[in-house]
Motif scaffolding. Sequence first.
Motif, PDB file in Angstrom:
ATOM      1  N   GLY A 197      36.985  52.329  27.302  1.00  7.15           N
ATOM      2  CA  GLY A 197      36.504  53.466  28.065  1.00  7.15           C
ATOM      3  C   GLY A 197      35.313  53.185  28.950  1.00  7.15           C
ATOM      4  N   LEU A 198      34.715  52.001  28.827  1.00  3.42           N
ATOM      5  CA  LEU A 198      33.588  51.632  29.672  1.00  3.42           C
ATOM      6  C   LEU A 198      34.079  50.777  30.835  1.00  3.42           C
ATOM      7  CD1 LEU A 198      30.843  50.629  27.083  1.00  3.42           C
ATOM      8  CD2 LEU A 198      30.987  52.731  28.395  1.00  3.42           C
ATOM      9  N   LYS A 199      33.555  51.063  32.019  1.00  3.84           N
ATOM     10  CA  LYS A 199      33.867  50.253  33.188  1.00  3.84           C
ATOM     11  C   LYS A 199      32.763  49.218  33.361  1.00  3.84           C
ATOM     12  CE  LYS A 199      34.336  50.588  38.245  1.00  3.84           C
ATOM     13  NZ  LYS A 199      34.290  51.513  39.401  1.00  3.84           N
ATOM     14  N   VAL A 200      33.153  47.981  33.645  1.00  4.18           N
ATOM     15  CA  VAL A 200      32.190  46.909  33.829  1.00  4.18           C
ATOM     16  C   VAL A 200      32.468  46.223  35.161  1.00  4.18           C
ATOM     17  CG1 VAL A 200      31.168  44.842  32.835  1.00  4.18           C
ATOM     18  CG2 VAL A 200      32.196  46.556  31.343  1.00  4.18           C
ATOM     19  N   VAL A 201      31.418  46.039  35.949  1.00  6.94           N
ATOM     20  CA  VAL A 201      31.542  45.407  37.262  1.00  6.94           C
ATOM     21  C   VAL A 201      30.570  44.239  37.331  1.00  6.94           C
ATOM     22  CG1 VAL A 201      31.339  45.697  39.754  1.00  6.94           C
ATOM     23  CG2 VAL A 201      32.172  47.595  38.337  1.00  6.94           C
ATOM     24  N   ILE A 217      43.324  33.215  37.640  1.00  6.61           N
ATOM     25  CA  ILE A 217      42.265  33.655  36.734  1.00  6.61           C
ATOM     26  C   ILE A 217      42.870  34.306  35.498  1.00  6.61           C
ATOM     27  CG2 ILE A 217      40.702  34.047  38.669  1.00  6.61           C
ATOM     28  CD1 ILE A 217      41.116  37.068  38.179  1.00  6.61           C
ATOM     29  N   PRO A 218      42.175  34.280  34.368  1.00  8.17           N
ATOM     30  CA  PRO A 218      42.630  34.964  33.155  1.00  8.17           C
ATOM     31  C   PRO A 218      42.241  36.432  33.205  1.00  8.17           C
ATOM     32  CG  PRO A 218      40.615  33.791  32.682  1.00  8.17           C
ATOM     33  CD  PRO A 218      40.958  33.491  34.121  1.00  8.17           C
ATOM     34  N   LEU A 226      34.221  41.373  40.229  1.00 12.09           N
ATOM     35  CA  LEU A 226      35.173  41.507  39.132  1.00 12.09           C
ATOM     36  C   LEU A 226      34.991  42.848  38.457  1.00 12.09           C
ATOM     37  CD1 LEU A 226      33.858  38.315  38.953  1.00 12.09           C
ATOM     38  CD2 LEU A 226      35.952  38.146  37.621  1.00 12.09           C
ATOM     39  N   THR A 227      36.100  43.497  38.144  1.00 11.75           N
ATOM     40  CA  THR A 227      36.060  44.797  37.489  1.00 11.75           C
ATOM     41  C   THR A 227      36.897  44.736  36.223  1.00 11.75           C
ATOM     42  OG1 THR A 227      35.857  45.920  39.622  1.00 11.75           O
ATOM     43  CG2 THR A 227      36.517  47.260  37.740  1.00 11.75           C
ATOM     44  N   GLY A 228      36.335  45.224  35.139  1.00 11.27           N
ATOM     45  CA  GLY A 228      37.047  45.227  33.873  1.00 11.27           C
ATOM     46  C   GLY A 228      36.797  46.515  33.114  1.00 11.27           C
ATOM     47  N   MET A 268      39.944  41.435  40.834  1.00 11.18           N
ATOM     48  CA  MET A 268      38.965  40.466  41.302  1.00 11.18           C
ATOM     49  C   MET A 268      39.064  40.400  42.817  1.00 11.18           C
ATOM     50  SD  MET A 268      38.661  36.346  40.679  1.00 11.18           S
ATOM     51  CE  MET A 268      37.558  35.356  41.711  1.00 11.18           C
ATOM     52  N   ASP A 269      37.951  40.599  43.477  1.00 11.15           N
ATOM     53  CA  ASP A 269      37.893  40.479  44.930  1.00 11.15           C
ATOM     54  C   ASP A 269      37.322  39.115  45.279  1.00 11.15           C
ATOM     55  OD1 ASP A 269      38.812  43.075  45.269  1.00 11.15           O
ATOM     56  OD2 ASP A 269      36.801  43.916  45.175  1.00 11.15           O
TER      57      ASP A 269
END
Length: 464
Positions: free
Chosen positions: A292-296, A427-428, A286-288, A447-448
């Motif tokens: 400005g911050l990338k979260v995986v 998914i939300p 999941l990537t969000g 989302m993969d």
Amino acid sequence: MKQFLLVLSAFLFCFYDNVFAQDKLDGVYAGCEFSPSPIFGGGMNRTDVAILFRPDGTFNSSLNSADWQTNVSGHYTISKGEVTLKYTKSSSVYGITKYGSLSNYAHELFKLQGNIIPPGYYSFISAMGGGGAAYGTTYVGALSTQGLNFDGNGHFSNSRYSGSVVAGENVGGGSSSSRNGSGTYKINKGVLTLTYTDGHTELHSFFCDMGGKTRMAVVDGRVFFVDNDDNTTANNTKSSTAAKKTSENSATNASNAAVPNGKTLLLKANAAHGGDKLNALKTARLTGSVSGLKVVELIDIPNSKVRVEIWKNGKPVSVQQTEGSNGWQWSSGNKSDLPANNVAEIKTALYTGVIGLRKSSLDQMQVINTQKIPDNDMYTVQCRLNGNEYVFAINNQNQLMAYGYKVGDKTLFAMLSDLRPVQGITIPYREATTSGQQKLNIQYESMDVNPVLDGQSWAVPAGN
């Protein structure tokens, strides 16, 4: 940490003539501090930071106080491209970037201004949750949203919404309320004056940026983000209208409605969110993005592995990873063991949210309470697994609209929206979450489903 400091030092060296000569700051700098926690199953923690710097060397970090213009929280000094803030009992240090912002490991503060308001819709979301059967109290979750819309011609409108979810052994219910208003506004040196159509006025501290990828404003010390997504706004409006009609209908029939079996409700939610596709989920990526911050987040369900990465400026700055009952954490070159309570919390990603609706997960859970919420026409199902508590809030279309958990002394509550199908799983893409008093609005990007997660995916980041 060493790598981040080296990069920051390089920036400062290149811009020595412009930056090191600066010895005073004047104006408001603001941003959000984030710390990692499970994304899909838990969210992140957020703390809003807004500081008013004055040329006389004083600063105020309490922009929600009535005397924010004169209040002094401490004193600051600037030396060799670093700003040191000295409070009564503590201190903090920021580096001055080549762009003029203030940055440390945890967050970045951007310079705002207080005389112009770019037109747009500025929104703030807060939520909280607490209690539970293990603590002998009722579980309570609440969400409130506030929005300010400025047309650029001196007119504004605002909206406030609050709702609650209550689930306990002998009680169940919820409530919601909304309040709107409009009028004219003026802004002068950070003082926002709202004059409503009924004649009453409100004064707020208000500072905002004038551009950039992520638009934001600080209202009374709280960070509002600009939402110009017309489709999202329209969808939210439709959802609110539908929820109101549903509430009216359910209130009429609430006294006659029987509460369904909790496990049955969870299985219906499982079917609504993908059924066999969801049950076959083994791995996920999941990537969000958050300000400005990338979260995986990587999830390996069979091996009970969860990894949360935070990226800044194209590089990982923080990683937390579980491996069975253990785990480790990495921060800018430094690796250490992950405390047991952090391991337990991160592993909630396997049992909460939509992933928690997998049949193999539900089969492990003990349903301890099911309640109907008449005002929202929803049900809450409270479960227990391995000593932890989980709450699922399901609407009349069998969709998961909120969830919560209590692991040790840590409680989190999340409201879900913007449901989308991804390879057969619904998914939300938006979550309004909180942990304690820390709040966050998360926007997912992708989302993969069942990706191949090789050894490199779980490796410790390179670099010192």
